[in-house]
Write an enzyme that holds these catalytic residues in place. Structure first.
Site, PDB file in Angstrom:
ATOM      1  N   THR A  75     -14.136 -26.342  37.850  1.00 26.13           N
ATOM      2  CA  THR A  75     -13.681 -27.482  38.577  1.00 26.13           C
ATOM      3  C   THR A  75     -12.166 -27.205  38.504  1.00 26.13           C
ATOM      4  O   THR A  75     -11.385 -27.668  39.523  1.00 26.13           O
ATOM      5  CB  THR A  75     -14.269 -28.946  38.283  1.00 26.13           C
ATOM      6  N   ALA A 275     -20.709 -15.255  29.573  1.00 18.94           N
ATOM      7  CA  ALA A 275     -19.993 -14.970  28.238  1.00 18.94           C
ATOM      8  C   ALA A 275     -20.777 -15.117  27.016  1.00 18.94           C
ATOM      9  O   ALA A 275     -20.245 -14.723  26.062  1.00 18.94           O
ATOM     10  CB  ALA A 275     -18.869 -16.174  28.692  1.00 18.94           C
ATOM     11  N   PHE A 303     -17.698 -20.334  29.430  1.00 19.62           N
ATOM     12  CA  PHE A 303     -17.864 -20.880  28.067  1.00 19.62           C
ATOM     13  C   PHE A 303     -16.705 -21.125  27.410  1.00 19.62           C
ATOM     14  O   PHE A 303     -15.478 -21.404  28.262  1.00 19.62           O
ATOM     15  CB  PHE A 303     -19.088 -20.412  27.457  1.00 19.62           C
TER      16      PHE A 303
END
Length: 558
Positions: A75, A275, A303
């Site tokens: 986001t 990840a 992450f």
């Protein structure tokens, strides 16, 4: 409104119009409907050349250690790209493709949220352009060819007990972690133990994401080590002489996908390695296309900074010759309070003591990014429950460690809510203070590379290697793989290997229980703690809430 409702109310523009904003003409697109497209090979080659001669400024978005409270890295990445465009900075965002496993499991998709999203959200989160499906089929064709070779006489003398190539599926399915195949008699194959990984942890996914051309793709596929013969010599997939067939399945997958943000800005979305068990970055090709077409490029790594950012900087940037200009570390007051010991149910209550305690997690990530010679800024992804006192405390704590915290409201206000962050990031990227360098040199022995990561990034006192893992590391070095970088597979829920160690753990021993050679991708994977390459579904998976009506309108996806 929910994320999906916001996305569905958005009116997209044709992808050709999105491409035109960054100088790509319609004849250089391969359309997948009106709103999704791949870049043609001719245009991809042209953009690769342009990126090499005049690249844009690369901005990496990473985050604090994930918590159930949520951080919002995608986001913020999308909001930041929209915010940079709003302040007059020609910006392109480059993200990974979501995996179906998390979509139907617990984590969710990877299209952002609120008014900072990429669209068409449902398509991107589900089948998109078919990239991950093609990667799964290519991976499983390799497995089928290996087993067929055993069945048809085993000319290469492959020892079935040493086969390291796993099958894959793009779902969370714990029942497939350990299986037995070839049962049912002589005509049904050679019985042996086998395993599944989730598709985004496949070496094929890593190879696609690190390859620039079909020729490089084939070279990497050739180098894949699939097992050993009875003389304990490595067998590569190239010895089966079927590389062309695998590359044929992947010929379109290597081309980056172009979509748009809610604010009609361009977004390259391509590749999806996890990840926590893979290298966690979008494709090199997508990043190069973004660098060639934007003055600023926002990209994210999965992450927290101990996982995605470290692998982006030690593996991808080194392999592709990329030099980031700035780093954004995403945090929420809610997440930091959880790292300070607050239960999820109590996060709405102001708690400056817990916030100050949990800040240790953010401080560790700020320090770790500095070890790569990069300046960073902290983006506080705002929630409505954040108190003014808590916001002021985070700003003060960041100043005390030489960083800057900027309140960001991309979820609620899109690019407008990220303009302050955009101004700070542009200034950081423009000031020329970045002096990127990897954390370790490739000449270090493999075990020493792992120790350096464990001590400097994960803050362990020591590393404990399983004896079999040490033997395998020595064998890798004896076979000429000693100068590869390492990709540590560990929990995403802690800086350490143990998901229960929240905050900023230190003074512990980091356990490495196994290592795997990804010779085609070009790195060695070290598995720490209880990490699995095939996730499982939770007790109440997200699949319970997802539905579609007679008009094809999906609900409950987020």
């Amino acid at each position: 409104m929910t994320d999906i409702e916001i996305a569905q109310k958005n009116k997209m523009i044709p992808v050709a119009d999105v491409a035109a904003k960054i100088g790509i003409t319609a004849d250089k697109l391969e359309n997948y409907g009106p709103y999704k497209a791949k870049i043609t090979f001719d245009e991809l080659r042209a953009l690769q050349e342009k990126a090499a001669s005049k690249p844009g400024k690369l901005i990496l978005v990473t985050a604090v250690t994930p918590t159930p409270a949520g951080e919002g890295k995608s986001t913020v990445s999308i909001g930041l790209a929209d915010g940079l465009n709003k302040i007059g900075k020609k910006t392109v965002v480059a993200l990974r493709e979501p995996s179906l496993g998390p979509c139907f499991g617990v984590k969710g998709g990877a299209c952002g949220g609120g008014y900072a999203q990429i669209v068409p959200m449902e398509d991107i989160n589900l089948h998109f352009t078919g990239d991950i499906h093609a990667i799964s089929i290519a991976n499983n064709l390799i497995a089928a060819l290996i087993d067929n070779h055993l069945q048809q006489g085993n000319e290469l003398g492959i020892d079935p007990r040493t086969i390291s190539w796993k099958r894959c599926v793009d779902l969370n399915d714990r029942a497939l972690r350990n299986i037995t195949i070839g049962l049912g008699g002589r005509l049904q194959g050679v019985p042996r133990e086998d395993h599944f990984s989730i598709a985004v942890a496949s070496e094929i996914m890593a190879i696609v994401c690190l390859s620039r051309t079909i020729s490089e793709l084939k070279e990497r596929i050739d180098r894949i080590v699939i097992g050993q013969n009875y003389a304990r010599e490595n067998i590569t997939f190239g010895q089966l002489k079927c590389t062309g067939a695998i590359a044929a399945l992947l010929k379109d997958v290597i081309k980056p996908n172009l979509v748009q943000t809610l604010e009609k800005n361009p977004a390259f979305v391509h590749g999806g390695p996890f990840a926590n068990i893979a290298h966690g970055c979008n494709s090199v090709n997508a990043t190069l296309c973004a660098l060639a077409t934007g003055d600023y490029v926002v990209t994210e790594a999965g992450f927290a900074a101990d996982l995605g950012a470290e692998k982006f900087l030690d593996i991808k940037c080194r392999a592709a010759g990329l030099k980031p200009s700035a780093v954004v570390i995403v945090a929420t007051i809610r997440a930091l309070k959880m790292h300070g010991g607050v239960a999820k149910a109590d996060l709405s209550k102001p708690d400056t003591a817990a916030l100050e305690k949990g800040f240790a997690n953010l401080k560790t990530h700020i320090e770790n990014i500095a070890k790569f010679g990069l300046p960073s800024v902290v983006a506080i992804n705002k929630f409505i429950t954040d108190s003014d006192e808590e916001i002021a405390l985070i700003e003060k704590l960041c100043r005390n460690v030489g960083s800057q915290a900027i309140l960001t409201e991309g979820w609620g206000n899109g690019g407008e809510g990220a303009k302050d962050l955009a101004k700070a990031v542009a200034e950081l990227a423009d000031n020329g203070k970045a002096d990127y360098h990897p954390l370790y040199e490739l000449d270090l022995p493999l075990a020493d590379k792992i120790r350096k990561l464990a001590k400097e990034i994960y803050r362990a006192d020591d590393v404990e290697f399983d004896s079999a893992a040490l033997k395998k590391l020595k064998a890798f070095e004896d076979a000429g793989y000693g100068k590869l970088p390492v990709c540590v597979a560990k929990t995403q829920n802690s800086i350490s290997h143990d998901p229960k160690l929240i905050g900023a753990p230190s003074g512990y021993t980091f356990p490495v229980r196994d290592v795997q050679l990804y010779a085609g991708a070009g790195f060695v994977v070290a598995l720490a703690g209880d990490i699995m390459t095939m996730p499982g579904l939770p007790k109440a998976p997200a699949a319970l809430d997802i539905d579609v009506d007679d008009n094809g309108v999906i609900s409950g996806l987020f």
